[in-house]
Design a protein around this motif. Sequence first.
Motif, PDB file in Angstrom:
ATOM      1  N   ARG A  89      85.088  80.436  64.454  1.00 50.08           N
ATOM      2  CA  ARG A  89      83.860  79.807  64.945  1.00 50.08           C
ATOM      3  C   ARG A  89      84.006  79.609  66.442  1.00 50.08           C
ATOM      4  O   ARG A  89      85.064  79.878  67.004  1.00 50.08           O
TER       5      ARG A  89
ATOM      6  N   ARG B  25      87.221  80.434  59.984  1.00 48.43           N
ATOM      7  CA  ARG B  25      86.108  80.573  59.046  1.00 48.43           C
ATOM      8  C   ARG B  25      86.599  80.996  57.672  1.00 48.43           C
ATOM      9  O   ARG B  25      86.001  80.648  56.667  1.00 48.43           O
ATOM     10  N   ASP B  95      81.737  78.582  56.388  1.00 43.63           N
ATOM     11  CA  ASP B  95      80.467  78.109  56.944  1.00 43.63           C
ATOM     12  C   ASP B  95      79.279  78.868  56.370  1.00 43.63           C
ATOM     13  O   ASP B  95      78.154  78.654  56.809  1.00 43.63           O
TER      14      ASP B  95
END
Lengths: 166, 103
Positions: A89, B25, B95
């Motif tokens: 991210r 992630r 996510d």
Amino acid sequence: MTTADLLLVALGAVAVGAGVLVVSTRHIVRAGLWLVVNLLAVAGCYLVLAAELVAWVQVLLYVGAVVVLLLFAVMLTRAPIGASDDLDRPRWPGALIGGGAGLGLAALFVSGYRWSRVDLPSPGTATALGEQIFTAWVLPFEVVGVLLLAALIGAIVVSRPDIGSR
Amino acid sequence: MHPVIPYVIAAALVGLGAYGVLVRRNAILLLMAVELILGGVNLVLVTADATVRAVLPAGGQVFALFVIVLAAAEIGVALALVLQLYRLRRAVAVDEIPLEREP
């Protein structure tokens, strides 16, 4: 700086370097292999700190079991073998919080201990730790055993769709 | 032995692990970062055992053993969950998991 200090600094550098690679590499399998290096270096730190049994249990359980399980999961989820760019991210919130936590804890420890010096205790052999576990810590030991059993049954129930609740 | 050295190493490992948990992630990479945090915690426990002369000898090392066992239990259950998630969604990116119940 004694020999123990030098060994700790060297092993700590290896551990932290491998840790940086675990959280920054773009290959999933390599992250698992760097985790092995990190765990072995931390086990070396335990050995220097006279915690023999903990060091060998760490090698046996972490490197032998946990990393193998992680690599199994990597294979079973068909993770990309080569480098992949979408593993992370945006970095700055994590860097802020992780760096803040690390630096804050380090500052706390440095302000608490300064450059004080202690002598290493007698080695924590299997005999010494076994005596402690089976006298003073026998109830927590049993509870941990029950918890392991519960985790085992839980893992089986979760991974078997035909016996889980719908 | 200067106890500040292993303590600072442990703090660095915890910081790295926190960074990894927040940034990664892939659920399996996230679990690896959790292992880094647990390694740091264990290093604090073992160093405290070498530094503080407690009433019960080797209490910190016994705690470190318990933490290792708990980590093994945690990784077993967590990987079962990750594999189940992969079976349902064909992806393990944390996510992208929908938190609401699907219509």
